[in-house]
Design a protein around this motif. Structure first.
Motif, PDB file in Angstrom:
ATOM      1  N   TRP A 159       0.879  -1.229   0.019  1.00 11.95           N
ATOM      2  CA  TRP A 159       0.092   0.032   0.180  1.00 11.95           C
ATOM      3  C   TRP A 159       0.829   1.294   0.079  1.00 11.95           C
ATOM      4  O   TRP A 159       0.404   2.294   0.372  1.00 11.95           O
ATOM      5  CB  TRP A 159      -0.914  -0.142   1.178  1.00 11.95           C
ATOM      6  N   ASN A 160       2.082   1.113  -0.322  1.00 10.04           N
ATOM      7  CA  ASN A 160       3.002   2.288  -0.410  1.00 10.04           C
ATOM      8  C   ASN A 160       3.008   3.162   0.741  1.00 10.04           C
ATOM      9  O   ASN A 160       2.947   4.582   0.917  1.00 10.04           O
ATOM     10  CB  ASN A 160       2.846   3.077  -1.605  1.00 10.04           C
ATOM     11  N   LEU A 161       3.284   2.545   2.030  1.00 13.67           N
ATOM     12  CA  LEU A 161       3.052   3.331   3.270  1.00 13.67           C
ATOM     13  C   LEU A 161       4.535   3.487   3.909  1.00 13.67           C
ATOM     14  O   LEU A 161       4.793   4.514   4.680  1.00 13.67           O
ATOM     15  CB  LEU A 161       2.201   2.550   4.187  1.00 13.67           C
ATOM     16  N   GLY A 162       5.397   2.801   3.608  1.00 14.41           N
ATOM     17  CA  GLY A 162       6.648   2.665   4.100  1.00 14.41           C
ATOM     18  C   GLY A 162       6.602   2.572   5.657  1.00 14.41           C
ATOM     19  O   GLY A 162       5.737   1.662   6.020  1.00 14.41           O
ATOM     20  N   ILE A 163       7.316   3.482   6.359  1.00  8.73           N
ATOM     21  CA  ILE A 163       7.199   3.277   7.852  1.00  8.73           C
ATOM     22  C   ILE A 163       6.511   4.567   8.510  1.00  8.73           C
ATOM     23  O   ILE A 163       6.653   4.637   9.626  1.00  8.73           O
ATOM     24  CB  ILE A 163       8.694   2.864   8.561  1.00  8.73           C
ATOM     25  N   LYS A 164       6.010   5.381   7.680  1.00  8.95           N
ATOM     26  CA  LYS A 164       5.344   6.388   8.269  1.00  8.95           C
ATOM     27  C   LYS A 164       4.251   6.218   8.925  1.00  8.95           C
ATOM     28  O   LYS A 164       3.611   5.122   8.901  1.00  8.95           O
ATOM     29  CB  LYS A 164       5.402   7.464   7.068  1.00  8.95           C
ATOM     30  N   GLU A 165       3.705   7.177   9.640  1.00  7.21           N
ATOM     31  CA  GLU A 165       2.510   7.158  10.411  1.00  7.21           C
ATOM     32  C   GLU A 165       1.262   7.159   9.419  1.00  7.21           C
ATOM     33  O   GLU A 165       1.426   7.467   8.137  1.00  7.21           O
ATOM     34  CB  GLU A 165       2.252   8.387  11.287  1.00  7.21           C
ATOM     35  N   ILE A 166       0.365   6.510   9.801  1.00 10.37           N
ATOM     36  CA  ILE A 166      -1.201   6.545   9.000  1.00 10.37           C
ATOM     37  C   ILE A 166      -2.256   7.758   9.608  1.00 10.37           C
ATOM     38  O   ILE A 166      -2.752   7.281  10.454  1.00 10.37           O
ATOM     39  CB  ILE A 166      -1.745   5.159   8.992  1.00 10.37           C
ATOM     40  N   PRO A 167      -2.081   8.781   8.984  1.00 14.83           N
ATOM     41  CA  PRO A 167      -2.913   9.757   9.370  1.00 14.83           C
ATOM     42  C   PRO A 167      -4.306   9.425   9.783  1.00 14.83           C
ATOM     43  O   PRO A 167      -4.866   9.902  10.513  1.00 14.83           O
ATOM     44  CB  PRO A 167      -2.690  10.975   8.394  1.00 14.83           C
ATOM     45  N   ASN A 168      -4.907   8.648   8.637  1.00 11.28           N
ATOM     46  CA  ASN A 168      -6.389   8.318   8.585  1.00 11.28           C
ATOM     47  C   ASN A 168      -6.564   7.012   8.420  1.00 11.28           C
ATOM     48  O   ASN A 168      -6.586   6.998   7.021  1.00 11.28           O
ATOM     49  CB  ASN A 168      -7.243   9.216   8.008  1.00 11.28           C
ATOM     50  N   PHE A 249       1.185  -3.307  12.432  1.00 11.85           N
ATOM     51  CA  PHE A 249       0.721  -2.199  11.348  1.00 11.85           C
ATOM     52  C   PHE A 249       0.853  -0.925  11.685  1.00 11.85           C
ATOM     53  O   PHE A 249       1.034  -0.025  10.867  1.00 11.85           O
ATOM     54  CB  PHE A 249      -0.469  -2.780  10.613  1.00 11.85           C
ATOM     55  N   LEU A 250       0.317  -0.620  12.963  1.00 15.21           N
ATOM     56  CA  LEU A 250       0.169   0.751  13.139  1.00 15.21           C
ATOM     57  C   LEU A 250       1.586   1.383  13.481  1.00 15.21           C
ATOM     58  O   LEU A 250       1.694   2.572  13.624  1.00 15.21           O
ATOM     59  CB  LEU A 250      -0.947   1.182  14.378  1.00 15.21           C
ATOM     60  N   LEU A 251       2.455   0.480  14.308  1.00 18.95           N
ATOM     61  CA  LEU A 251       3.842   1.153  14.677  1.00 18.95           C
ATOM     62  C   LEU A 251       4.885   0.087  14.503  1.00 18.95           C
ATOM     63  O   LEU A 251       5.557  -0.836  15.036  1.00 18.95           O
ATOM     64  CB  LEU A 251       3.604   1.033  16.150  1.00 18.95           C
ATOM     65  N   PRO A 252       5.252   0.097  13.177  1.00 17.77           N
ATOM     66  CA  PRO A 252       6.315  -0.715  12.438  1.00 17.77           C
ATOM     67  C   PRO A 252       7.537  -0.665  13.307  1.00 17.77           C
ATOM     68  O   PRO A 252       7.849   0.127  14.266  1.00 17.77           O
ATOM     69  CB  PRO A 252       6.688  -0.273  11.095  1.00 17.77           C
ATOM     70  N   LEU A 253       8.202  -1.829  13.437  1.00 19.97           N
ATOM     71  CA  LEU A 253       9.541  -2.063  14.219  1.00 19.97           C
ATOM     72  C   LEU A 253      10.488  -0.914  13.813  1.00 19.97           C
ATOM     73  O   LEU A 253      11.109  -0.699  15.089  1.00 19.97           O
ATOM     74  CB  LEU A 253      10.184  -3.385  13.754  1.00 19.97           C
ATOM     75  N   PRO A 254      10.863  -0.707  12.724  1.00 19.52           N
ATOM     76  CA  PRO A 254      11.803   0.560  12.680  1.00 19.52           C
ATOM     77  C   PRO A 254      11.419   1.675  13.265  1.00 19.52           C
ATOM     78  O   PRO A 254      12.320   2.487  13.685  1.00 19.52           O
ATOM     79  CB  PRO A 254      12.154   0.647  11.291  1.00 19.52           C
ATOM     80  N   THR A 255      10.213   2.132  13.152  1.00 19.40           N
ATOM     81  CA  THR A 255       9.758   3.247  13.968  1.00 19.40           C
ATOM     82  C   THR A 255       9.835   3.347  15.553  1.00 19.40           C
ATOM     83  O   THR A 255      10.160   4.225  16.128  1.00 19.40           O
ATOM     84  CB  THR A 255       8.141   3.462  13.586  1.00 19.40           C
ATOM     85  N   ILE A 256       9.489   2.093  16.000  1.00 17.12           N
ATOM     86  CA  ILE A 256       9.161   2.257  17.439  1.00 17.12           C
ATOM     87  C   ILE A 256      10.861   2.101  17.961  1.00 17.12           C
ATOM     88  O   ILE A 256      11.186   2.535  19.123  1.00 17.12           O
ATOM     89  CB  ILE A 256       8.705   0.860  18.091  1.00 17.12           C
ATOM     90  N   LYS A 276       1.772   8.125  20.729  1.00 15.83           N
ATOM     91  CA  LYS A 276       0.377   7.920  20.883  1.00 15.83           C
ATOM     92  C   LYS A 276      -0.248   8.700  19.718  1.00 15.83           C
ATOM     93  O   LYS A 276      -0.981   8.497  18.805  1.00 15.83           O
ATOM     94  CB  LYS A 276      -0.551   7.990  22.233  1.00 15.83           C
ATOM     95  N   HIS A 277       0.050  10.262  19.994  1.00 15.26           N
ATOM     96  CA  HIS A 277      -0.544  11.186  19.228  1.00 15.26           C
ATOM     97  C   HIS A 277      -0.049  11.402  17.748  1.00 15.26           C
ATOM     98  O   HIS A 277      -0.590  12.006  16.935  1.00 15.26           O
ATOM     99  CB  HIS A 277      -0.592  12.693  19.897  1.00 15.26           C
ATOM    100  N   ARG A 278       1.097  10.724  17.504  1.00 16.97           N
ATOM    101  CA  ARG A 278       1.908  10.791  16.089  1.00 16.97           C
ATOM    102  C   ARG A 278       1.243   9.537  15.457  1.00 16.97           C
ATOM    103  O   ARG A 278       1.022   9.637  14.273  1.00 16.97           O
ATOM    104  CB  ARG A 278       3.128  10.809  16.205  1.00 16.97           C
ATOM    105  N   TYR A 279       1.380   8.440  16.037  1.00 15.36           N
ATOM    106  CA  TYR A 279       0.998   7.333  15.312  1.00 15.36           C
ATOM    107  C   TYR A 279      -0.342   6.446  15.634  1.00 15.36           C
ATOM    108  O   TYR A 279      -0.577   5.648  14.864  1.00 15.36           O
ATOM    109  CB  TYR A 279       2.060   5.907  15.693  1.00 15.36           C
ATOM    110  N   ILE A 287       3.119   0.058  24.709  1.00 11.72           N
ATOM    111  CA  ILE A 287       3.940  -0.928  25.955  1.00 11.72           C
ATOM    112  C   ILE A 287       3.838  -2.093  25.583  1.00 11.72           C
ATOM    113  O   ILE A 287       5.043  -2.933  25.664  1.00 11.72           O
ATOM    114  CB  ILE A 287       3.208  -0.611  27.082  1.00 11.72           C
ATOM    115  N   ARG A 288       3.000  -2.665  25.063  1.00  8.47           N
ATOM    116  CA  ARG A 288       2.945  -4.136  24.688  1.00  8.47           C
ATOM    117  C   ARG A 288       3.831  -4.263  23.622  1.00  8.47           C
ATOM    118  O   ARG A 288       4.439  -5.507  23.528  1.00  8.47           O
ATOM    119  CB  ARG A 288       1.371  -4.483  24.310  1.00  8.47           C
ATOM    120  N   ARG A 289       3.829  -3.324  22.611  1.00  5.64           N
ATOM    121  CA  ARG A 289       4.554  -3.484  21.312  1.00  5.64           C
ATOM    122  C   ARG A 289       6.132  -3.619  21.837  1.00  5.64           C
ATOM    123  O   ARG A 289       6.757  -4.199  21.335  1.00  5.64           O
ATOM    124  CB  ARG A 289       4.413  -2.399  20.330  1.00  5.64           C
TER     125      ARG A 289
END
Length: 375
Positions: A159-168, A249-256, A276-279, A287-289
């Protein structure tokens, strides 16, 4: 009121055919259940007997034009709802948490979902070439929990999302062929959402209340249900796998790793709040992630869980809640169909559940009543 009654006397003539009786009966019952009314409560609001409501719902009688108007008003509907030609059925329904829900509430949710989905499918049938492509997910080969992380990254790449946040997330799912429905039926946390299908179209349903991170997590969780429906080995629990996918999916490993590092002895509430407010993922899911990806130890994870419980943060996390998402694809398609002369203004208003005057004002961004003009 006299004028409105006269108009409905022209547009609505009680049909005595068995088919129309059955259609009206089914829609009335569904609308009553969705509103949470008993037969007696609806009858009282309309000013008729509960026995008459029963006859309507059993297809034994049809209301007069005046009673039809009162029924529609009492149920918060347009009278056209009772005679909408599109008839669909939910298939393969799966709830996320439902064991404690009364049957009455489950019926309310399903009736609400059907009412919203019917308008979508009616619009789809009116369109010569519907502009939304069917939903397609990459095949999932899941043999271990590590494969879920890989699949989440593969889907992001597809879906061409890369590791960036999903705004919506809602808009993203709608763009990829999923019908997302928000329900306002109160369940007190006993049911966050469900997934089903209608004529092959995947349906994702979530609550439109509370914190937006819970809403987004539910949508990602239900998305995983479609992806993993027949690909998990028996030793893996489906719900646990769907939870893990939603986090990945919401918080990819490279991002965390970029935010928290690869090893931590403790986590700060402030940094969890910023993630929380960015991703768009809850602090508790973060925490679980962190625990699932070995950033924090089991003892650190348990201490954080105890902190959240003792502070009452499990139900309501500290700080400002993440904003709720709303669906927009259907409304956009209605306007597009109007602009392409596929439908007229009256049909557009009906599909959006508005009067023609209300729709006309919103169509032209006007705040006050204006005269209807031919376009």
């Amino acid at each position: 009121m006299v004028y409105k009654f006269f108009i409905y006397r022209i547009l609505y003539k009680p049909d005595t055919t068995k088919e129309n009786h059955i259609m009206f009966a089914d829609r009335l019952k569904r609308a009553r259940i969705s509103s949470g009314f008993s037969m007696q409560k609806l009858a009282t609001k309309v000013g008729i007997s509960a026995n008459m409501i029963k006859k309507y719902e059993h297809g034994e009688s049809m209301p007069s034009s005046a009673t039809l108007i009162k029924l529609a008003a009492s149920l918060g509907l347009k009278s056209e709802y009772f005679f909408r030609p599109t008839q669909i059925a939910l298939q393969n329904i799966q709830y996320r948490k439902k064991s404690s829900l009364p049957q009455k509430v489950l019926q309310q949710i399903e009736a609400d979902v059907l009412e919203q989905a019917e308008r979508w499918f009616e619009l789809k049938q009116l369109w010569p070439h519907f502009p939304i492509s069917p939903a397609v997910l990459p095949p999932a080969t899941i043999k271990s929990l590590d494969d879920i992380q890989t699949y989440a990254m593969n889907l992001r790449a597809t879906w061409n999302l890369g590791i960036k946040e999903i705004p919506n997330l809602t808009s993203l799912l709608e763009e990829h062929g999923f019908l997302v429905i928000m329900t306002h039926i109160q369940t007190q946390g006993a049911c966050d959402g469900l997934q089903a299908s209608i004529e092959g179209t995947p349906i994702l349903v979530c609550q439109h209340q509370g914190d937006g991170t819970r809403q987004r997590f539910t949508l990602a969780h239900e998305l995983a249900h479609f992806a993993f429906a027949s690909s998990l080995p028996p030793e893996l629990d489906l719900e646990s796998c769907c939870h893990r996918f939603a986090q990945a999916f919401l918080l990819p490993l490279p991002t965390i790793h970029a935010f928290l590092g690869t090893k931590r002895q403790a986590l700060e509430i402030g940094e969890l709040y910023l993630i929380k407010h960015r991703y768009g993922i809850s602090m508790q899911a973060c925490i679980r992630r962190a625990f699932d990806t070995s950033i924090i130890s089991e003892s650190t994870y348990k201490n954080l869980c105890i902190m959240f419980s003792s502070n009452g943060w499990r139900k309501q996390e500290p700080g400002e809640p993440y904003p709720l998402e709303s669906t927009s694809c259907f409304k956009h398609l209605v306007y597009r169909a109007l602009g392409e002369n596929i439908i007229g203004e009256a049909k557009a208003a009906e599909l959006l559940g508005q009067s023609v005057m209300e729709f006309h004002r919103s169509r032209y961004m006007r705040d006050s009543d204006v005269a209807l003009v031919s376009q």
